[in-house]
Write a protein that holds these residues in place. Structure first.
Motif, short mmCIF file in Angstrom:
data_model
loop_
_atom_site.label_atom_id
_atom_site.label_comp_id
_atom_site.label_asym_id
_atom_site.label_seq_id
_atom_site.Cartn_x
_atom_site.Cartn_y
_atom_site.Cartn_z
N HIS A 83 42.00 -15.44 15.79
CA HIS A 83 43.42 -15.62 15.46
C HIS A 83 44.06 -14.54 15.24
O HIS A 83 44.65 -14.13 14.19
N PRO A 84 44.64 -13.68 16.31
CA PRO A 84 45.26 -12.55 16.14
C PRO A 84 46.52 -13.02 15.49
O PRO A 84 47.25 -12.19 14.97
N LEU A 134 34.48 -7.52 15.49
CA LEU A 134 35.42 -6.93 15.04
C LEU A 134 36.57 -7.07 16.14
O LEU A 134 36.35 -6.70 17.34
N VAL A 135 37.80 -7.00 15.66
CA VAL A 135 38.97 -6.83 16.40
C VAL A 135 39.98 -5.86 15.88
O VAL A 135 40.06 -6.18 14.61
N SER A 178 33.67 -8.37 23.68
CA SER A 178 33.77 -9.02 22.40
C SER A 178 34.04 -8.74 21.33
O SER A 178 34.44 -9.49 20.31
N GLY A 179 33.81 -7.32 21.00
CA GLY A 179 33.80 -6.98 19.56
C GLY A 179 32.52 -6.52 18.93
O GLY A 179 32.54 -5.92 17.71
N HIS A 180 31.46 -6.96 19.52
CA HIS A 180 30.05 -6.38 18.97
C HIS A 180 29.84 -4.93 19.17
O HIS A 180 29.98 -4.50 20.50
N PRO A 224 46.61 -6.50 18.96
CA PRO A 224 45.21 -6.24 19.38
C PRO A 224 44.76 -5.37 20.49
O PRO A 224 45.59 -5.31 21.35
N ILE A 225 43.81 -4.50 20.02
CA ILE A 225 43.36 -3.29 21.08
C ILE A 225 42.21 -4.07 22.06
O ILE A 225 41.45 -4.61 21.31
#
Length: 446
Positions: free
Chosen positions: A223-224, A249-250, A330-332, A258-259
């Motif tokens: 949810h950015p 992580l985002v 995905s942010g892992h 968001p990057i």
């Protein structure tokens, strides 16, 4: 492998449903002890357990612990702890196995049991298959009669994780920096703010008031908009949103945008190469990552190695080859010099260190891509599909380093998945049309 209970990352489902309930947790506890005994020759194994903030977590913990206890094992209870903390605690203790009771970024009604080996890595295929088999063979004998189980206190291990993360970075590194944190009302709600403060950051936090039912509810990595709302009220040097169990992580820039996950990978890889800490100048990622990542890094002398989707595959290759950095879009993100699984907190601080030392520069530009999932009647091996095989070979040669394609069957659905990337959208569209035509000639689409 033929798995009945395990999915892509442990056991997961609607709590109280067929795929996850107290009975399955009880059987999983029994299975954990049996696996440790039969595969590791550990007579009375310890199992480290942490959980996220879901209300069902305590019930699953008690059911799991009863199964462990009845089989002669002991549960070390970390309490509410991020998944990377569970993996860390496994390495720091004499545990035979560890598990995180979590459903990650899923809503509060779901939950799961995610296993780790005693070394902190996710299970090998052999161990996962054994655990799955043993869950299926375990009975419910003793569950109704078992009272509450004494759990070994694991708070000290949780504190060790916090201290280790903080000490991995320069003392006072974030003095004067303004950081926005979204902890998703999840497992990072205490540890992340504590570590950022310890390193000197001025922080504003949302998603730090879990009530058992609000994990990931309009907050966190999914949810950015929550972070965007924070940036309307103040200015920040950096912002970070975690998922429910803290392994993902985002990252947000100074404007609250968001990057892209692959851009973060590029930023970290370039910084590591410049610091001389990127082993063999290689980043490990998955087949899902955009080819634009390869192009951006190739210009800076960095190679990209790809694995199947999932941070467990990334970690396995990193351990095998000694690589020090890996991750997926995905942010892992996996840091070989600290952890062997995705760690959202270490990732956030690594990005923060780059910002402190000179600023985060985004050099990544995604290639145009197209993907399709076509439902098929059956899944014959590609070696028996002459049109598909010939098309893949021809397109691979034509695209060269300027593009790529990925053709694979879904592991869970009757579908074939197609992906094409290239420098121009025109090439992507033409290649996808040719590829789909080949699929239609060899397979029965439904």
């Amino acid at each position: 492998m033929s798995l009945k209970f395990f999915g892509t990352d442990g056991i997961r489902g609607l709590y109280g449903g067929e795929t996850l309930n107290d009975e399955i947790a009880f059987r999983a506890g029994k299975a954990a002890v049996r696996a440790a005994r039969e595969l590791q020759n550990v007579v009375a194994p310890k199992v480290v357990v942490g959980r996220d903030t879901r209300e069902s977590g305590e019930k699953l913990l008690q059911a799991f612990a009863k199964g462990v206890s009845l089989e002669g094992g002991t549960v070390v209870d970390l309490g509410v702890a991020p998944t990377p903390c569970v993996a860390f605690a496994a390495r720091q203790s004499d545990a035979a196995l560890a598990c995180s009771i979590t459903a990650s970024h899923n809503p509060a009604c779901d939950n799961g049991i995610k296993f780790f080996e005693g070394t902190g890595v996710k299970p090998s295929e052999a161990l996962e298959q054994a655990l799955d088999d043993f869950v299926g063979e375990a009975t419910l004998d003793g569950m109704a009669d078992a009272g509450s189980v004494r759990l070994e206190e694991g708070t000290a291990l949780r504190q060790q994780y916090s201290d280790a993360v903080a000490s991995h970075f320069p003392a006072g590194m974030l003095e004067g920096k303004r950081v926005a944190l979204d902890c998703a009302n999840g497992a990072m709600f205490e540890i992340a703010p504590k570590v950022f403060k310890a390193l000197g950051a001025h922080i504003t936090v949302v998603g730090d008031a879990p009530d058992g039912s609000n994990i990931n509810a309009n907050v966190g990595s999914e949810h950015p908009e929550s972070m965007a709302a924070m940036y309307t009220d103040a200015e920040y040097d950096l912002g970070f949103a975690f998922d429910g169990d803290g392994d993902r992580l985002v990252v947000f820039d100074k404007s609250g945008e968001p990057i892209d996950g692959e851009a973060v990978l590029a930023i970290l890889a370039i910084a590591a190469k410049n610091a001389g800490t990127l082993h063999e100048d290689t980043l490990v990622t998955t087949v899902q990552s955009n080819l634009g990542l390869d192009a951006a890094l190739r210009e800076r002398g960095i190679k990209v190695e790809r694995t199947d989707v999932g941070d467990k595959h990334i970690a396995r290759l990193m351990l095998k080859e000694g690589y020090t950095l890996g991750g997926e879009e995905s942010g892992h993100l996996v840091y070989g010099d600290f952890a062997v699984t995705g760690d959202g907190l270490v990732s956030a601080l690594a990005v923060s260190e780059i910002e402190v030392r000179g600023g985060v520069e985004n050099v990544y530009s995604a290639y145009p891509k197209s993907s399709k999932a076509l439902r098929v009647a059956d899944k014959p091996p590609f070696e028996s599909c002459p049109e598909i095989t010939a098309c893949i070979n021809r397109l691979t040669e034509e695209l060269g380093e300027e593009g790529r394609l990925l053709v694979r069957y879904s592991g869970t659905e009757p579908k074939i998945r197609l992906l094409v990337e290239a420098r121009t959208a025109t090439v992507v569209a033409a290649s996808m049309e040719v590829l789909q035509t080949a699929v239609e000639k060899d397979l029965d689409l439904v």
